[in-house]
Motif scaffolding. Structure first.
Motif, PDB file in Angstrom:
ATOM      1  N   ILE A   7      16.609 -15.960   8.261  1.00  0.00           N
ATOM      2  CA  ILE A   7      15.948 -17.013   7.478  1.00  0.00           C
ATOM      3  C   ILE A   7      16.877 -17.471   6.359  1.00  0.00           C
ATOM      4  N   LEU A   8      16.445 -18.495   5.621  1.00  0.00           N
ATOM      5  CA  LEU A   8      17.364 -19.116   4.676  1.00  0.00           C
ATOM      6  C   LEU A   8      17.737 -18.250   3.487  1.00  0.00           C
ATOM      7  N   GLY A   9      17.007 -17.149   3.291  1.00  0.00           N
ATOM      8  CA  GLY A   9      17.365 -16.236   2.203  1.00  0.00           C
ATOM      9  C   GLY A   9      18.460 -15.259   2.602  1.00  0.00           C
ATOM     10  N   ASP A  10      18.798 -15.217   3.880  1.00  0.00           N
ATOM     11  CA  ASP A  10      19.834 -14.286   4.341  1.00  0.00           C
ATOM     12  C   ASP A  10      21.212 -14.957   4.257  1.00  0.00           C
ATOM     13  N   ARG A  11      22.113 -14.327   3.522  1.00  0.00           N
ATOM     14  CA  ARG A  11      23.460 -14.880   3.360  1.00  0.00           C
ATOM     15  C   ARG A  11      24.331 -14.406   4.522  1.00  0.00           C
ATOM     16  N   VAL A  12      25.013 -15.343   5.142  1.00  0.00           N
ATOM     17  CA  VAL A  12      25.834 -15.008   6.313  1.00  0.00           C
ATOM     18  C   VAL A  12      27.245 -15.546   6.088  1.00  0.00           C
ATOM     19  N   ASP A  13      28.223 -14.651   6.128  1.00  0.00           N
ATOM     20  CA  ASP A  13      29.590 -15.091   5.820  1.00  0.00           C
ATOM     21  C   ASP A  13      30.630 -14.165   6.455  1.00  0.00           C
ATOM     22  N   ALA A  14      31.886 -14.386   6.115  1.00  0.00           N
ATOM     23  CA  ALA A  14      33.009 -13.657   6.726  1.00  0.00           C
ATOM     24  C   ALA A  14      32.858 -12.149   6.589  1.00  0.00           C
ATOM     25  N   GLU A  15      32.352 -11.714   5.437  1.00  0.00           N
ATOM     26  CA  GLU A  15      32.202 -10.270   5.207  1.00  0.00           C
ATOM     27  C   GLU A  15      31.335  -9.649   6.310  1.00  0.00           C
ATOM     28  N   LEU A  16      30.253 -10.363   6.616  1.00  0.00           N
ATOM     29  CA  LEU A  16      29.331  -9.882   7.645  1.00  0.00           C
ATOM     30  C   LEU A  16      29.992  -9.924   9.029  1.00  0.00           C
ATOM     31  N   PHE A  17      30.698 -11.028   9.305  1.00  0.00           N
ATOM     32  CA  PHE A  17      31.339 -11.173  10.622  1.00  0.00           C
ATOM     33  C   PHE A  17      32.420 -10.103  10.811  1.00  0.00           C
ATOM     34  N   ASN A  55      19.494 -19.596  12.642  1.00  0.00           N
ATOM     35  CA  ASN A  55      18.881 -19.711  11.320  1.00  0.00           C
ATOM     36  C   ASN A  55      17.537 -20.419  11.486  1.00  0.00           C
ATOM     37  N   VAL A  56      16.453 -19.749  11.131  1.00  0.00           N
ATOM     38  CA  VAL A  56      15.138 -20.366  11.307  1.00  0.00           C
ATOM     39  C   VAL A  56      14.855 -21.244  10.086  1.00  0.00           C
ATOM     40  N   ALA A  57      15.584 -22.339  10.020  1.00  0.00           N
ATOM     41  CA  ALA A  57      15.505 -23.325   8.940  1.00  0.00           C
ATOM     42  C   ALA A  57      16.362 -24.499   9.388  1.00  0.00           C
ATOM     43  N   VAL A  58      16.067 -25.666   8.841  1.00  0.00           N
ATOM     44  CA  VAL A  58      16.952 -26.788   9.180  1.00  0.00           C
ATOM     45  C   VAL A  58      18.190 -26.759   8.288  1.00  0.00           C
ATOM     46  N   GLY A  59      17.996 -26.383   7.012  1.00  0.00           N
ATOM     47  CA  GLY A  59      19.134 -26.286   6.098  1.00  0.00           C
ATOM     48  C   GLY A  59      19.882 -24.995   6.390  1.00  0.00           C
ATOM     49  N   TYR A  60      21.208 -25.055   6.366  1.00  0.00           N
ATOM     50  CA  TYR A  60      21.966 -23.836   6.680  1.00  0.00           C
ATOM     51  C   TYR A  60      23.041 -23.577   5.627  1.00  0.00           C
ATOM     52  N   ASP A  61      22.702 -23.927   4.385  1.00  0.00           N
ATOM     53  CA  ASP A  61      23.641 -23.689   3.288  1.00  0.00           C
ATOM     54  C   ASP A  61      23.792 -22.199   2.976  1.00  0.00           C
ATOM     55  N   ASN A  62      22.926 -21.354   3.546  1.00  0.00           N
ATOM     56  CA  ASN A  62      23.062 -19.900   3.391  1.00  0.00           C
ATOM     57  C   ASN A  62      24.152 -19.332   4.305  1.00  0.00           C
ATOM     58  N   ILE A  63      24.670 -20.185   5.190  1.00  0.00           N
ATOM     59  CA  ILE A  63      25.673 -19.715   6.151  1.00  0.00           C
ATOM     60  C   ILE A  63      27.010 -20.391   5.878  1.00  0.00           C
ATOM     61  N   ASN A  64      28.060 -19.612   5.825  1.00  0.00           N
ATOM     62  CA  ASN A  64      29.384 -20.188   5.645  1.00  0.00           C
ATOM     63  C   ASN A  64      29.914 -20.613   7.026  1.00  0.00           C
ATOM     64  N   ILE A  65      29.834 -21.911   7.278  1.00  0.00           N
ATOM     65  CA  ILE A  65      30.160 -22.422   8.619  1.00  0.00           C
ATOM     66  C   ILE A  65      31.644 -22.279   8.918  1.00  0.00           C
ATOM     67  N   SER A  66      32.456 -22.437   7.909  1.00  0.00           N
ATOM     68  CA  SER A  66      33.886 -22.317   8.169  1.00  0.00           C
ATOM     69  C   SER A  66      34.231 -20.865   8.545  1.00  0.00           C
ATOM     70  N   ASP A  67      33.574 -19.892   7.892  1.00  0.00           N
ATOM     71  CA  ASP A  67      33.767 -18.478   8.283  1.00  0.00           C
ATOM     72  C   ASP A  67      33.273 -18.258   9.721  1.00  0.00           C
ATOM     73  N   ALA A  68      32.142 -18.872  10.054  1.00  0.00           N
ATOM     74  CA  ALA A  68      31.592 -18.716  11.410  1.00  0.00           C
ATOM     75  C   ALA A  68      32.562 -19.300  12.428  1.00  0.00           C
ATOM     76  N   ASN A  69      33.141 -20.435  12.107  1.00  0.00           N
ATOM     77  CA  ASN A  69      34.116 -21.048  13.013  1.00  0.00           C
ATOM     78  C   ASN A  69      35.316 -20.135  13.212  1.00  0.00           C
ATOM     79  N   ASP A  70      35.804 -19.580  12.116  1.00  0.00           N
ATOM     80  CA  ASP A  70      36.967 -18.678  12.212  1.00  0.00           C
ATOM     81  C   ASP A  70      36.649 -17.464  13.082  1.00  0.00           C
ATOM     82  N   SER A  71      35.402 -17.001  13.006  1.00  0.00           N
ATOM     83  CA  SER A  71      35.036 -15.787  13.747  1.00  0.00           C
ATOM     84  C   SER A  71      34.469 -16.092  15.134  1.00  0.00           C
TER      85      SER A  71
END
Ligand code: GLV
Length: 337
Positions: free
Chosen positions: A50-60, A71-87
């Motif tokens: 959910i949107l309160g969960d922070r998702v980033d490179a550290e997690l990946f 992400n069960v939300a339309v907004g995904y500012d809690n997720i670092n998309i560039s980190d997700a792309n890298d991983s």
């Protein structure tokens, strides 16, 4: 495959997911600590969060087996998309299914703030009502006024649809330069596109409906409050940080605008004392999409996208489709036993 869900999904979605994968779900509606999420993610191929969960490179980095985050939300500012792309992690969101619920809440807040409904409720409950009075709780009429919509995506349009039914004229500011969209908005809602500052100068009411991104963080700041009309009512159902909250508190205290209705805050669940102290602020705990129907639809869309992706089909609700090749390669090499 194995999935971790940071909460309880609605029945239909939960069923579909457990038919497809081995599911571990956090059985509480309380937000999870990041360390708990990390721990439970061990050996999981996907995360439904959910949107309160922070998702980033550290997690990946800690959980390299992770391939998809729904992400069960339309907004995904809690997720670092560039980190997700890298991983090579595919990210999905839940667009489209929450537009009406969110627009309804924006209108609820607008009516509540403009017509002082929450203030009036307190007044009655406190026993202060002594009878009908000409000047009691006077507010602002919607009909014939101008609503400024900031961000004219799906939710902005759902707000515009409601606005027309209330007799409001619409001006809007948006990113993107395709004339076709502006022509359509003119035709459908008689809406006029303007620059952000012109919108702030002209609007009687403002509804913020744009996503939070680097270029929209503090989009509304002191400069905008300085040019808004003193009777302006500001509504935010997008993300708190689109508005500079300190500047908002100051603007409210200095009566630069008349009132505001807020469903979102910069540091949720913290709400600045300065806002709590004011009668002309209507507050809600980030419930824009909180209808039973919409929450079920969000869960179902999140699960549908996840299943599609693991079945080899790029889901339409992927927010970083460019990562598909990397995701597919990861799927082949690290499928869980
Ligand atoms: C809710 O705020 C969402 O982004 O879905």
């Amino acid at each position: 495959m194995k999935v971790f869900v940071t909460g309880k999904l609605s029945d239909k979605a939960a069923q579909a997911l457990s038919n497809f994968a081995q599911v571990d779900a956090y059985e509480s509606d309380e937000p999870m600590e990041r360390s708990q999420v990390e721990e439970r993610l061990e050996g999981k191929d996907a995360l439904v969060c959910i949107l309160g969960d922070r998702v980033d490179a550290e997690l990946f980095t800690k959980r390299p087996q992770l391939k998809l985050v729904a992400n069960v939300a339309v907004g995904y500012d809690n997720i670092n998309i560039s980190d997700a792309n890298d991983s090579g992690v595919l990210i999905t969101n839940t667009p489209g299914v929450l537009d009406n619920a969110t627009a309804d809440l924006a209108f609820g807040l607008l009516l509540a703030a403009a017509r002082r409904i929450v203030e009036a409720d307190g007044f009655v409950r406190r026993g202060e009502w002594t009878g009908w009075k000409r000047e009691l709780m006077l507010g602002a009429e919607l009909n014939g006024k101008t609503l400024g919509i900031i961000g004219m995506g799906r939710i902005g349009k759902a707000v515009a649809k409601r606005a027309r039914a209330f007799g409001l004229n619409i001006i809007y500011a948006r990113k993107g330069n395709d004339k076709k969209t502006d022509d359509e908005l003119k035709k459908t809602f008689q809406a006029e596109r303007v620059e952000l500052n012109e919108l702030c100068r002209r609007a009687d009411f403002i509804s913020v409906n744009c996503p939070l991104r680097a270029d929209t963080r503090h989009l509304i700041n002191k400069n905008q409050f300085d040019i808004m009309q003193p009777h302006c009512v500001l509504i935010n159902t997008s993300r708190g940080a689109v508005i500079d909250e300190q500047a908002l508190v100051q603007a409210m205290e200095e009566r630069k605008i008349a009132s505001c209705g807020l469903d979102v805050f910069e540091n949720e669940p913290q709400v600045p004392e300065g806002l709590l102290a004011l009668d002309n602020v209507v507050l809600a705990p980030h419930i824009g999409s909180a209808t039973r129907e919409t929450r079920a639809a969000m869960d179902e869309l999140a699960v549908k996208g996840l299943i599609e992706a693991f079945n080899g089909k790029l889901p339409t609700n992927a927010v970083n489709p460019d990562v598909w090749q990397k995701f597919s390669a990861k799927l082949k090499t690290t499928a869980s036993p």
